[in-house]
Design a protein around this motif. Structure first.
Motif, PDB file in Angstrom:
ATOM      1  N   ALA A 133       0.858  -1.186   0.000  1.00 22.47           N
ATOM      2  CA  ALA A 133       0.000   0.000   0.000  1.00 22.47           C
ATOM      3  C   ALA A 133       0.891   1.231   0.000  1.00 22.47           C
ATOM      4  CB  ALA A 133      -0.902  -0.016   1.232  1.00 22.47           C
ATOM      5  N   THR A 136       3.150   3.854  -5.718  1.00 24.18           N
ATOM      6  CA  THR A 136       2.456   4.496  -6.831  1.00 24.18           C
ATOM      7  C   THR A 136       3.398   4.574  -8.023  1.00 24.18           C
ATOM      8  OG1 THR A 136       1.214   5.836  -5.238  1.00 24.18           O
ATOM      9  CG2 THR A 136       1.113   6.500  -7.543  1.00 24.18           C
ATOM     10  N   LEU A 156      -1.716   3.865 -15.208  1.00 25.74           N
ATOM     11  CA  LEU A 156      -1.415   3.530 -13.824  1.00 25.74           C
ATOM     12  C   LEU A 156      -1.101   2.045 -13.704  1.00 25.74           C
ATOM     13  CD1 LEU A 156      -1.310   4.676 -10.951  1.00 25.74           C
ATOM     14  CD2 LEU A 156      -3.736   4.108 -10.716  1.00 25.74           C
ATOM     15  N   PHE A 158       0.764   0.622 -10.551  1.00 22.79           N
ATOM     16  CA  PHE A 158       0.561   0.328  -9.136  1.00 22.79           C
ATOM     17  C   PHE A 158      -0.007   1.571  -8.465  1.00 22.79           C
ATOM     18  CE2 PHE A 158       4.577  -2.380  -9.725  1.00 22.79           C
ATOM     19  CZ  PHE A 158       3.842  -3.525 -10.007  1.00 22.79           C
ATOM     20  N   GLY A 159      -0.886   1.362  -7.481  1.00 21.93           N
ATOM     21  CA  GLY A 159      -1.434   2.487  -6.741  1.00 21.93           C
ATOM     22  C   GLY A 159      -2.811   2.885  -7.238  1.00 21.93           C
ATOM     23  N   THR A 160      -3.245   4.055  -6.818  1.00 17.46           N
ATOM     24  CA  THR A 160      -4.576   4.549  -7.159  1.00 17.46           C
ATOM     25  C   THR A 160      -4.484   5.910  -7.837  1.00 17.46           C
ATOM     26  OG1 THR A 160      -4.845   5.707  -5.030  1.00 17.46           O
ATOM     27  CG2 THR A 160      -5.519   3.369  -5.129  1.00 17.46           C
ATOM     28  N   ALA A 161      -5.556   6.255  -8.535  1.00 15.01           N
ATOM     29  CA  ALA A 161      -5.613   7.556  -9.196  1.00 15.01           C
ATOM     30  C   ALA A 161      -5.567   8.681  -8.163  1.00 15.01           C
ATOM     31  CB  ALA A 161      -6.880   7.660 -10.034  1.00 15.01           C
ATOM     32  N   GLU A 162      -6.157   8.445  -6.988  1.00 16.48           N
ATOM     33  CA  GLU A 162      -6.132   9.454  -5.928  1.00 16.48           C
ATOM     34  C   GLU A 162      -4.696   9.698  -5.450  1.00 16.48           C
ATOM     35  OE1 GLU A 162     -10.079   7.822  -6.365  1.00 16.48           O
ATOM     36  OE2 GLU A 162      -8.139   6.843  -6.010  1.00 16.48           O
ATOM     37  N   ALA A 163      -3.923   8.618  -5.341  1.00 15.05           N
ATOM     38  CA  ALA A 163      -2.529   8.761  -4.903  1.00 15.05           C
ATOM     39  C   ALA A 163      -1.718   9.542  -5.933  1.00 15.05           C
ATOM     40  CB  ALA A 163      -1.904   7.393  -4.672  1.00 15.05           C
ATOM     41  N   THR A 166      -2.625  13.215  -5.536  1.00 16.06           N
ATOM     42  CA  THR A 166      -1.989  13.783  -4.350  1.00 16.06           C
ATOM     43  C   THR A 166      -0.508  14.052  -4.595  1.00 16.06           C
ATOM     44  OG1 THR A 166      -3.541  12.618  -2.890  1.00 16.06           O
ATOM     45  CG2 THR A 166      -1.484  13.393  -1.911  1.00 16.06           C
TER      46      THR A 166
END
Length: 269
Positions: A133, A136, A156, A158-163, A166
Motif C-alpha cells: 500500500a 504508486t 497507472l 501500481f497504486g490509485t488515481a487518488e494517490a 496527491t
C-alpha cells in the motif's frame, strides 16, 4: 602540504519524493549493426545505454547504470535507487513503457506474501511479491504519427488515481505524469559530454573510459552545476544559486570541481 578538506556535505539520503526513470542511448567504438556477436572483442562495443533515475523536484541524478539495455541493468538501477533513498516509498515513480521496469520496481519495493498451507496433498503454492500500500507507479504512453508525438497518456500500474493526484499536487516540478525532466537531463548530458551526442566523431572508443566519464559528468553536475530554476531568494533579497545536491539537502554550497575531485571517498554499506 595538502590543505584539509572543508567541504560540507551530508551522507544522509536525499529529500527525494518522486522519481523519473529512463534510458539514454549511446555507442562505444562502433554501431551495433557493425558488431560481430561471435567476436568476444565486440562484447563491450556497440549500443550502450545510460539507465538513469532522476529526482525531478531537485533535478538530482540519484543514480545511473551505464551498459547494455537489459532487464538486469534495469533491476540494478531500481535496486540502487531503492538503496540510496533508504527504501522509502516515493510519492510517484514514472517511466516510459519499457517492460522490465514493472518487475524491477515490484522486486525492489514489493512485499513477500506466502500463501497459507491448504492441508491438501501436493506442492504448496509459492511465495510471491505484491505491491505494498502506498506504492504508486505510472507509465507514459506516447502516440506518434510520422515520428512526431501527437498524444501522451498516463497508465497507472501500481497504486490509485487518488494517490497520483496527491503526488502531483505536492510536486514542485509538474502537475502531470511525465518523463520530461529525465528526458531534459538526457539532453543536457549529451550537450556536456560530447561522446554522447547522437552524431559525433567524439564517440567513445573504449568501454571503461565511456563508463568512467558517464559517472564523472552526472555525479559532478549534481554538486558543481547550479541550476537556474533551483535558485531561491535570500534574506537580503538577492538570488542564491543552488545545485541539485543543495536542493536535495546533500550540500550547503556550490562545489568547485576541485572540491568534488579531492573529497575523500566514503564507502557506505
Amino acid at each position: 602540504m595538502r590543505r584539509p578538506c572543508t567541504t560540507s556535505w551530508s551522507p544522509s539520503p536525499p529529500r527525494t519524493r518522486q522519481a523519473q526513470l529512463d534510458e539514454k542511448w549511446a555507442f562505444v567504438a562502433k554501431k551495433q549493426a557493425n558488431c560481430d556477436p561471435a567476436d568476444p572483442a565486440d562484447a563491450r562495443k556497440g549500443d550502450h545505454w545510460d539507465h538513469v533515475a532522476l529526482d525531478p523536484d531537485h533535478r538530482l541524478v540519484v543514480c545511473a547504470v551505464p551498459g547494455k539495455r537489459t532487464a538486469e541493468n534495469t533491476v540494478a538501477l531500481v535496486r540502487d535507487f531503492h538503496r540510496r533513498t533508504s527504501g522509502r516509498l516515493m510519492d510517484l515513480i514514472t517511466t516510459d513503457e519499457y517492460a522490465p521496469y514493472r518487475g524491477a520496481i515490484l522486486e525492489a519495493y514489493g512485499e513477500t506474501v506466502t500463501p497459507p498451507r491448504s492441508g491438501k496433498r501436493g506442492r504448496p503454492r509459492r511465495s510471491s511479491k505484491v505491491p505494498p500500500a502506498g506504492l504508486t507507479y505510472a507509465t507514459v504512453h506516447k502516440t506518434r504519427v510520422k515520428g512526431r508525438v501527437v498524444k501522451v497518456e498516463q497508465r497507472l500500474i501500481f497504486g490509485t488515481a487518488e494517490a497520483v493526484g496527491t503526488a502531483l499536487a505536492r510536486s514542485a516540478s509538474s502537475r502531470a505524469v511525465n518523463t520530461s525532466f529525465v528526458e531534459r537531463q538526457n539532453g543536457t548530458d549529451r550537450n556536456r559530454n560530447a561522446r554522447k551526442a547522437r552524431k559525433s566523431d567524439c564517440f567513445s572508443k573504449d568501454w571503461s573510459v565511456h563508463r568512467a566519464i558517464t559517472y564523472f559528468t552526472m555525479d559532478s553536475d549534481n554538486f558543481c552545476w547550479a541550476v537556474r530554476t533551483l535558485r531561491v531568494k535570500a534574506e537580503d533579497d538577492t538570488w542564491r544559486r543552488r545545485t541539485p545536491a543543495m536542493a536535495a539537502g546533500l550540500a550547503d554550497h556550490v562545489w568547485s570541481l576541485s572540491e568534488w575531485l579531492t573529497l575523500p571517498a566514503v564507502h557506505q554499506k
